[in-house]
Design a protein around this motif. Sequence first.
Motif, short mmCIF file in Angstrom:
data_model
loop_
_atom_site.label_atom_id
_atom_site.label_comp_id
_atom_site.label_asym_id
_atom_site.label_seq_id
_atom_site.Cartn_x
_atom_site.Cartn_y
_atom_site.Cartn_z
N VAL A 147 65.02 33.19 0.02
CA VAL A 147 65.42 34.54 0.39
C VAL A 147 64.63 35.04 1.61
N PHE A 148 63.37 34.63 1.69
CA PHE A 148 62.54 35.12 2.80
C PHE A 148 62.53 34.17 3.99
N GLY A 149 63.54 33.30 4.10
CA GLY A 149 63.68 32.45 5.28
C GLY A 149 63.28 31.01 5.02
N GLY A 150 63.99 30.12 5.68
CA GLY A 150 63.68 28.68 5.60
C GLY A 150 64.17 28.04 4.32
N SER A 151 63.77 26.77 4.15
CA SER A 151 64.18 26.03 2.96
C SER A 151 63.51 26.60 1.72
N ALA A 152 64.15 26.41 0.57
CA ALA A 152 63.55 26.86 -0.70
C ALA A 152 62.65 25.78 -1.29
N TRP A 153 62.52 24.66 -0.58
CA TRP A 153 61.70 23.55 -1.10
C TRP A 153 60.45 23.39 -0.26
N GLU A 154 59.33 23.23 -0.93
CA GLU A 154 58.06 23.03 -0.23
C GLU A 154 57.48 21.68 -0.64
N TRP A 155 57.11 20.91 0.35
CA TRP A 155 56.57 19.57 0.11
C TRP A 155 55.12 19.66 -0.35
N ASP A 156 54.78 18.89 -1.37
CA ASP A 156 53.40 18.82 -1.83
C ASP A 156 52.87 17.43 -1.49
N GLU A 157 51.96 17.39 -0.52
CA GLU A 157 51.41 16.12 -0.02
C GLU A 157 50.82 15.29 -1.14
N LYS A 158 50.02 15.97 -1.97
CA LYS A 158 49.21 15.24 -2.93
C LYS A 158 50.07 14.50 -3.95
N THR A 159 51.05 15.18 -4.51
CA THR A 159 51.83 14.54 -5.58
C THR A 159 53.19 14.05 -5.07
N GLU A 160 53.43 14.20 -3.79
CA GLU A 160 54.64 13.67 -3.14
C GLU A 160 55.94 14.07 -3.83
N GLN A 161 56.02 15.34 -4.10
CA GLN A 161 57.29 15.91 -4.57
C GLN A 161 57.46 17.29 -3.93
N TYR A 162 58.69 17.79 -3.99
CA TYR A 162 58.95 19.15 -3.55
C TYR A 162 58.92 20.11 -4.74
N TYR A 163 58.49 21.34 -4.50
CA TYR A 163 58.70 22.36 -5.54
C TYR A 163 59.63 23.45 -4.99
N TYR A 164 60.34 24.09 -5.90
CA TYR A 164 61.34 25.09 -5.54
C TYR A 164 60.74 26.49 -5.54
N HIS A 165 61.05 27.25 -4.51
CA HIS A 165 60.64 28.67 -4.47
C HIS A 165 61.80 29.48 -3.89
N ALA A 166 62.33 30.40 -4.70
CA ALA A 166 63.46 31.22 -4.24
C ALA A 166 63.00 32.21 -3.18
N PHE A 167 61.70 32.56 -3.17
CA PHE A 167 61.19 33.56 -2.22
C PHE A 167 60.19 32.87 -1.29
N LEU A 168 58.94 33.30 -1.27
CA LEU A 168 57.97 32.65 -0.39
C LEU A 168 57.48 31.33 -0.98
N LYS A 169 56.92 30.48 -0.15
CA LYS A 169 56.34 29.24 -0.71
C LYS A 169 55.13 29.58 -1.57
N GLU A 170 54.59 30.78 -1.38
CA GLU A 170 53.50 31.27 -2.24
C GLU A 170 54.02 31.79 -3.59
N GLN A 171 55.32 31.69 -3.81
CA GLN A 171 55.93 32.17 -5.07
C GLN A 171 56.76 31.07 -5.73
N PRO A 172 56.10 30.02 -6.25
CA PRO A 172 56.86 28.94 -6.89
C PRO A 172 57.63 29.44 -8.11
N ASP A 173 58.89 28.98 -8.25
CA ASP A 173 59.71 29.38 -9.40
C ASP A 173 59.28 28.65 -10.65
N LEU A 174 59.19 29.39 -11.74
CA LEU A 174 58.93 28.77 -13.04
C LEU A 174 60.18 28.04 -13.51
N ASN A 175 59.98 27.05 -14.35
CA ASN A 175 61.10 26.31 -14.94
C ASN A 175 61.44 26.91 -16.29
N TRP A 176 62.42 27.81 -16.29
CA TRP A 176 62.77 28.53 -17.53
C TRP A 176 63.53 27.67 -18.53
#
Length: 532
Positions: A147-176
């Motif tokens: 919602v706040f611009g760019g992709s909703a996926w943020e790459w995590d170098e350490k564990t080599e996966q993406y996490y999803y964030h609907a808003f900022l990358k500082e706001q990771p979505d919980l898995n409900w």
Amino acid sequence: MKDQQYLWWQKGLVYQVYPRSFQDSDGDGVGDLKGIIQRLDYLKWLGITAVWVSPIYPSPMADYGYDISDYQGIHPLFGTMEDFDQLLEEVHKRDMKLILDLVPNHTSNEHPWFLESRSSRNNPKRDWYIWEDPKEDGSEPNNWLAVFGGSAWEWDEKTEQYYYHAFLKEQPDLNWRNPEVQQAMFEVMRFWLDKGVDGFRVDVMWHMIKDKQLRDNPPNPNYQPQQSTYEQVIPAYSTDQPEVHDIVAMMREVMNKYDERVLIGEIYLPIHRLVTYYGQDNQGAHLPFNFMLITLDWNARTLTSHIDEYEAAIPEGGWPNWVIGNHDKPRITSRVGQAQAKVAGMLLLTLRGTPTLYYGDELGMRDVPIPPDEVQDPQGLNMPDKNLSRDPARTPMQWDTSENAGFTSGKPWLRLPANYKRVNVEVQKEDPYSFLSFYHRLIKLRQEEPALHVGDYVPVVTDGPLLAFIREHEEKRFLIVLNLSHKPSIFSPKNISYKGKVILATESDLENNRIEGVITMGGDEGLLIQLD
Ligand code: NOJ
Ligand code: MG
């Protein structure tokens, strides 16, 4: 409906306090809990019955509190847990209710849950968030946008996966979909409910569950370049999924264990989707926020048809509600102009359903232009050329003529407008013709007259820029006629004849006039007529 007992959140009205901007008590330029306490008498005087406070929890403030790092604490900027307990007590002492913001869709990236989750792929909390492998070419798992611009996926170098964030990358979505997440959040709810909090406004309720298969969202064929980049795709798979209703029903179950608490959902959806959030047998949200007065064009025909559609769509036993402003959207005065904003206030406070007011709108406060180098809102900063900053609607409450309008003795976190010496509580309270005095009388009338707070809604057929309806309860009937344009227009109702007395008007010299039949409405004029 006659003998029905109405609940406090049906009869009353909600006032949103954006805590950073309401009242600063310690001179740091940011509003706080002690500040809110100082101003409760004002809210009581205004006739407010429930106060909703935007997030006050510990947060790195990447999204000004909507990025929470501890759901059961108070941010030191706002005060302490003792201050909170005192706020709750003082609100209740005045026979008002306190509603907290609950942000269950995402946490801060500094929340201990996320720190654990990102620490390794086999951490027990890994599945508390939405982690996905890249596509074969290393790119994001799908095309979902933030919602706040760019992709909703943020790459995590350490564990080599993406996490999803609907808003900022500082706001990771919980898995409900994870029952542990559900239980953890229900615990949070019980923590506050046990303290005596009267309800929650649930942030982005329609975002809480995403498509299990993470299918690509379809492109939006109507995308305009000045829109937020988020609008490039239609969030068909990332929001409003069928399973969200199971989650909302579980939240409701938590609430049902307590007396008369309210569950409000923040939901931006068209009417037919919105009303599904009342849930099966009304065991969903009590009030799925209805933002039509914010999102629709300010046009009498558009509004009339949507009001009627909404009235018809509300399930049996469901209760309507109306919102005119919030901390995410331009203020009503800036959208429709000062004179028309009074008409808008009349509409908000006479429609059937619980109204939610945004702090300062009762003064006719305007959006305050914020120079580029003072912009704070991440939505504005991330898409600087699109005029999306929410700061202008979040400026300090204007209390009096003193420096910084009585908001702070320090440097306010957002600037005040030059006109605050005129547009403030102290000055307007003394002036019987002010915006505030008008609001005050309107609220008082609404709360005194059952027809206006719990009465039925009867549409009145008009045309042109006029919008009209009747509210009735037992023997009392009120006709509301509003001119949604700046130009005069003739009111000639098609389905009723009427006679009555004007008891409240945008131009107060019309009050007490007797009135009937075909009349000319002035531009920006609103009349509330008590029918014989
Ligand atoms: C909706 C809130 O009202 C808004 O201010 C916030 O930025 C987003 N949700 C993310 O929590
Ligand atoms: Mg402060």
